[in-house]
Design an enzyme around this catalytic site. Structure first.
Site, PDB file in Angstrom:
ATOM      1  N   ASP A 158       0.855  -1.182   0.000  1.00 37.43           N
ATOM      2  CA  ASP A 158       0.000   0.000   0.000  1.00 37.43           C
ATOM      3  C   ASP A 158       0.892   1.233   0.000  1.00 37.43           C
ATOM      4  OD1 ASP A 158      -2.095   2.023   0.792  1.00 37.43           O
ATOM      5  OD2 ASP A 158      -3.284   0.203   1.064  1.00 37.43           O
ATOM      6  N   SER A 211     -15.554  -3.514 -10.537  1.00 34.81           N
ATOM      7  CA  SER A 211     -16.644  -2.849  -9.817  1.00 34.81           C
ATOM      8  C   SER A 211     -17.915  -3.026 -10.623  1.00 34.81           C
ATOM      9  CB  SER A 211     -16.352  -1.359  -9.641  1.00 34.81           C
ATOM     10  OG  SER A 211     -17.504  -0.660  -9.192  1.00 34.81           O
ATOM     11  N   TYR A 214     -14.239   6.531 -13.547  1.00 32.63           N
ATOM     12  CA  TYR A 214     -14.213   5.334 -12.701  1.00 32.63           C
ATOM     13  C   TYR A 214     -14.775   4.131 -13.449  1.00 32.63           C
ATOM     14  CZ  TYR A 214     -14.901   2.324  -8.629  1.00 32.63           C
ATOM     15  OH  TYR A 214     -14.861   1.273  -7.747  1.00 32.63           O
ATOM     16  N   THR A 258     -16.200   0.363   3.126  1.00 31.26           N
ATOM     17  CA  THR A 258     -14.771   0.594   2.977  1.00 31.26           C
ATOM     18  C   THR A 258     -14.484   2.077   3.220  1.00 31.26           C
ATOM     19  OG1 THR A 258     -14.915   1.112   0.623  1.00 31.26           O
ATOM     20  CG2 THR A 258     -14.652  -1.222   1.220  1.00 31.26           C
TER      21      THR A 258
END
Length: 255
Positions: free
Chosen positions: A36, A150, A163, A198
């Site tokens: 990360d 997604s 996105y 999240t």
């Protein structure tokens, strides 16, 4: 492929889907390298114990991701890197033309595509090159790549051009990558999550989050990160799952 005694690289592992996946794989006896850009990934790895290591890296950087891959290969020892669960990404919202008549920012669009799509390709190519060197296991497998798409790839909402396009690209890479990597005995799968609890979701107003939860047919709530992790574990252990995109969304179809 089994999780126990195998080593997996997890991106976006400081929180959310990636962190939950790391926890589940460690609980199942696996070793994990948590990757990360957030320094808190080191603390998370420390909490998981000796079977976890942390690596600060940008998924769009060839050099930094190669270092993360190399760390995972070292941790895997003779078994090398067995799999990648790629969860890192960003959400962006911008209309093509705003309320004042101004066009969307091109640099912002390109940044989203670079992180979500180019970054996914970068991780996938480096991981595949490493796993192709593995000795096949008892079932003939060398590795597995799990990418995160997604439902916006299919049901993009207003303001999600960048996105949705980036995640649609992840979907589009899944089958050709699986076909190509089949000769190396490496599987490729994408998970397309719906609305999940999240850090990304925490960025939107509570009222909007509640409306999204209410739109899920069943269970009528936001998804839990461990439910994503559970599916990732099932993909790892089921060799017939390959070249597919799996919606994990409670049946929601965005409007």
């Amino acid at each position: 492929m089994q999780v126990k005694d195998c080593t997996f690289l997890i991106t976006g592992a400081a929180s959310g889907l990636g962190a939950a996946t790391a926890e589940r794989l460690v609980a199942a006896g696996g070793n994990v390298v948590l990757c990360d850009m957030n320094n808190s990934v080191t603390e998370h790895a420390e909490r998981l114990g000796d079977c976890a290591a942390a690596c600060i890296a940008d998924i769009t950087s060839a050099e930094q991701m190669q270092q993360a891959i190399d760390e995972a290969v070292r941790m895997g020892g003779a078994g090398g890197l067995s799999g990648v669960i790629h969860c890192a990404g960003v959400v962006s919202v911008a209309k093509l033309v705003d309320r004042n008549g101004n066009p969307a920012d091109l640099e912002s669009y390109a940044k989203t595509i670079n992180i979500n799509l180019v970054g996914t390709f970068n991780v996938m190519r480096l991981a595949a090159a490493a796993m192709a060197k593995n000795t096949p296991n008892e079932s003939g497998e060398r590795g597995v790549i799990i990418n995160t798409a997604s439902i916006a790839a299919f049901d993009g909402q207003v303001g999600q051009c960048a996105y949705s396009a980036s995640k649609a690209g992840v979907v589009g890479m899944s089958l050709p990558a699986a076909r190509e990597l089949s000769r190396h005995a490496i599987r490729v799968i994408a998970i397309a999550p719906g609305v999940f609890e999240t850090p990304m979701m925490s960025e939107i107003p509570d009222e909007a989050a509640q409306a999204l939860a209410a739109a899920v047919p069943f269970p009528k709530r936001l998804g839990k990160p461990d439910e994503f992790a559970q599916l990732a574990e099932q993909i790892i252990t089921n060799p017939m799952l390959n070249g597919e995109v799996i919606r994990l969304d409670g049946g929601i179809r965005m409007q």
